[in-house]
Design a protein around this motif. Structure first.
Motif, PDB file in Angstrom:
ATOM      1  N   UNK A   1      -7.601  -1.221   6.970  1.00 49.19           N
ATOM      2  CA  UNK A   1      -7.857  -0.446   5.757  1.00 49.19           C
ATOM      3  C   UNK A   1      -7.808   1.035   6.130  1.00 49.19           C
ATOM      4  N   UNK A   2      -7.148   1.826   5.286  1.00 49.70           N
ATOM      5  CA  UNK A   2      -7.059   3.272   5.464  1.00 49.70           C
ATOM      6  C   UNK A   2      -7.862   3.929   4.343  1.00 49.70           C
ATOM      7  N   UNK A   3      -9.138   4.218   4.568  1.00 45.52           N
ATOM      8  CA  UNK A   3     -10.016   4.719   3.498  1.00 45.52           C
ATOM      9  C   UNK A   3      -9.522   6.003   2.841  1.00 45.52           C
ATOM     10  N   UNK A   4      -8.942   6.917   3.627  1.00 42.16           N
ATOM     11  CA  UNK A   4      -8.506   8.192   3.064  1.00 42.16           C
ATOM     12  C   UNK A   4      -7.320   8.053   2.111  1.00 42.16           C
ATOM     13  N   UNK A   5      -6.599   6.930   2.213  1.00 45.10           N
ATOM     14  CA  UNK A   5      -5.462   6.683   1.326  1.00 45.10           C
ATOM     15  C   UNK A   5      -5.800   5.642   0.254  1.00 45.10           C
TER      16      UNK A   5
ATOM     17  N   UNK B   1       4.228 -10.963  15.415  1.00 49.29           N
ATOM     18  CA  UNK B   1       4.713  -9.992  14.437  1.00 49.29           C
ATOM     19  C   UNK B   1       3.550  -9.226  13.823  1.00 49.29           C
ATOM     20  N   UNK B   2       2.471  -9.926  13.514  1.00 48.71           N
ATOM     21  CA  UNK B   2       1.305  -9.267  12.935  1.00 48.71           C
ATOM     22  C   UNK B   2       0.744  -8.224  13.896  1.00 48.71           C
ATOM     23  N   UNK B   3       0.721  -8.540  15.178  1.00 51.94           N
ATOM     24  CA  UNK B   3       0.244  -7.580  16.173  1.00 51.94           C
ATOM     25  C   UNK B   3       1.107  -6.325  16.180  1.00 51.94           C
ATOM     26  N   UNK B   4       2.422  -6.498  16.077  1.00 53.74           N
ATOM     27  CA  UNK B   4       3.333  -5.353  16.040  1.00 53.74           C
ATOM     28  C   UNK B   4       3.078  -4.487  14.810  1.00 53.74           C
ATOM     29  N   UNK B   5       2.915  -5.144  13.655  1.00 57.17           N
ATOM     30  CA  UNK B   5       2.693  -4.420  12.397  1.00 57.17           C
ATOM     31  C   UNK B   5       1.391  -3.628  12.449  1.00 57.17           C
TER      32      UNK B   5
ATOM     33  N   UNK C   1       4.148   2.488   2.234  1.00 54.78           N
ATOM     34  CA  UNK C   1       3.199   2.163   1.163  1.00 54.78           C
ATOM     35  C   UNK C   1       1.782   2.534   1.565  1.00 54.78           C
ATOM     36  N   UNK C   2       1.387   2.160   2.773  1.00 58.12           N
ATOM     37  CA  UNK C   2       0.012   2.372   3.200  1.00 58.12           C
ATOM     38  C   UNK C   2      -0.326   3.849   3.373  1.00 58.12           C
ATOM     39  N   UNK C   3       0.631   4.640   3.843  1.00 54.51           N
ATOM     40  CA  UNK C   3       0.380   6.062   4.066  1.00 54.51           C
ATOM     41  C   UNK C   3       0.876   6.942   2.915  1.00 54.51           C
TER      42      UNK C   3
ATOM     43  N   UNK D   1      -1.458   3.108  15.278  1.00 57.31           N
ATOM     44  CA  UNK D   1      -0.892   4.210  16.055  1.00 57.31           C
ATOM     45  C   UNK D   1      -0.601   5.403  15.153  1.00 57.31           C
ATOM     46  N   UNK D   2       0.011   5.154  14.015  1.00 59.67           N
ATOM     47  CA  UNK D   2       0.329   6.231  13.078  1.00 59.67           C
ATOM     48  C   UNK D   2      -0.943   6.890  12.559  1.00 59.67           C
ATOM     49  N   UNK D   3      -1.961   6.074  12.273  1.00 59.34           N
ATOM     50  CA  UNK D   3      -3.228   6.607  11.792  1.00 59.34           C
ATOM     51  C   UNK D   3      -3.897   7.477  12.852  1.00 59.34           C
ATOM     52  N   UNK D   4      -3.858   7.038  14.103  1.00 55.50           N
ATOM     53  CA  UNK D   4      -4.467   7.804  15.184  1.00 55.50           C
ATOM     54  C   UNK D   4      -3.759   9.133  15.372  1.00 55.50           C
ATOM     55  N   UNK D   5      -2.429   9.121  15.306  1.00 52.96           N
ATOM     56  CA  UNK D   5      -1.662  10.366  15.443  1.00 52.96           C
ATOM     57  C   UNK D   5      -2.003  11.350  14.330  1.00 52.96           C
TER      58      UNK D   5
END
Length: 339
Positions: free
Chosen positions: A75-79, A41-45, A334-336, A51-55
């Protein structure tokens, strides 16, 4: 150049389990802490988030599990957001699962504790290894070199701001042995200095002084600690000045790959000529003993990971896919920062 930085925030070391969770996640505006998510499940998440970040063309920091090198956080530094899984075998938080007497979790912990004991024995051998070079090192010459090099790199560079340091590991002692992300972390750095030397010749001391001076001069610094001995440093990166310096001796031995790469040989600078030859048999015995203890530690980590994955496989079989999908959608929003 990749938009991803890869590293570890946790390690199993000669001092036991050691974490730089706070250094990397406390500065964030939002952290999603997953509790005991099974590996599938963690791998899927994490795959979906990446994938969303790369797009979207967003930068990511990919955090790896120190048992098997799989992804355990992002971690998403820009967000200013991040996600990290807290497995059951780590004594962190107050989730009710920590109160359940789980045989598999207990066995996983037992193997990890035994790995720490082997690593502690390896550290004792490493200390004896260091003593040989300490007795034959010219620390006046090494200190002079350290001062001159730091002055060369940072003396004329200051910023009218408060500097900062984030602490991490570029590698770990996983079930497959030592792994590292030096090439990834230094990919976008124009100038790389590769430190050569022996135990006890001042490599870590040099890096500590460099990091301290860079922060004093107002720079943001990435400080990468030794996964085996977290009190020791292995790499310092100052991206604003486009340089990094790292210990390129075993188990993360590197050689110049670019025309701009430069070697800093601490053995040549400060160790008496012929030291290796004079103490050859003693050094070999210490090296062999060290490798044996490290290998025993690796086997314990592999055993711990096997128990962990078997337990998490059973947990995954009980998960409702529809509910999991709903949770993943909430996490991504939440993350994005999607509303």
């Amino acid at each position: 150049m990749s938009n991803d930085l890869h590293y570890f925030v946790n390690t199993n070391s000669c001092e036991g389990f050691f974490s730089f969770f706070k250094s990397n996640f406390s500065p964030l505006a939002l952290t999603v802490k997953l509790e005991d998510y099974p590996a599938p499940l963690l791998e899927t998440v994490t795959s979906q988030i990446l994938h969303t970040a790369k797009e979207g063309g967003y930068k990511t920091e990919v955090i790896h599990n120190c048992l098997d090198n799989t992804v355990e956080g992002v971690i998403l530094p820009q967000f200013g957001t991040g996600l990290l899984n807290i497995p059951a075998y780590i004594d962190y938080g107050y989730n009710v699962s920590k109160l359940i007497d789980d045989e598999a979790v207990r066995e996983t912990k037992s193997h990890l504790i035994q790995s720490h004991r082997y690593f502690a024995q390896a550290k004792k051998i490493h200390d004896d290894w260091e003593k040989i070079y300490i007795e034959h090192s010219n620390y006046a010459a090494l200190n002079q070199f350290t001062q001159e090099k730091i002055l060369e790199l940072l003396g004329s560079h200051t910023q009218n701001r408060k500097g900062s340091a984030v602490h991490r590991f570029f590698g770990a002692a996983t079930e497959e042995g030592a792994v590292d992300y030096i090439d990834n972390l230094t990919e976008g750095v124009a100038k790389r200095y590769l430190i050569k030397g022996r135990p006890g010749t001042g490599k870590s001391t040099f890096l500590k002084k460099l990091a301290e001076r860079a922060v004093q001069n107002g720079f943001d610094v990435e400080v990468y600690h030794c996964a085996f001995d977290p009190r020791s440093l292995d790499m310092v990166v100052v991206r604003a000045l486009e340089f990094c310096i790292f210990d390129s001796t075993a188990p993360h031995e590197c050689f110049p790959q670019r025309d701009s790469d430069e070697i800093l040989d601490f053995y040549e600078i400060g160790v008496a000529e012929g030291t290796d030859e004079i103490h050859g048999s003693e050094l070999k015995a210490l090296a062999d003993g060290y490798k044996e203890q490290m290998e025993q530690g690796r086997l314990e980590i592999a055993a711990a990971n096997q128990v962990r994955l078997e337990r998490e496989g059973l947990l995954f079989g009980q998960i409702n896919p529809a509910k999991a999908e709903q949770v993943m959608e909430k996490i991504e929003k939440k993350l994005f920062r999607k509303g």
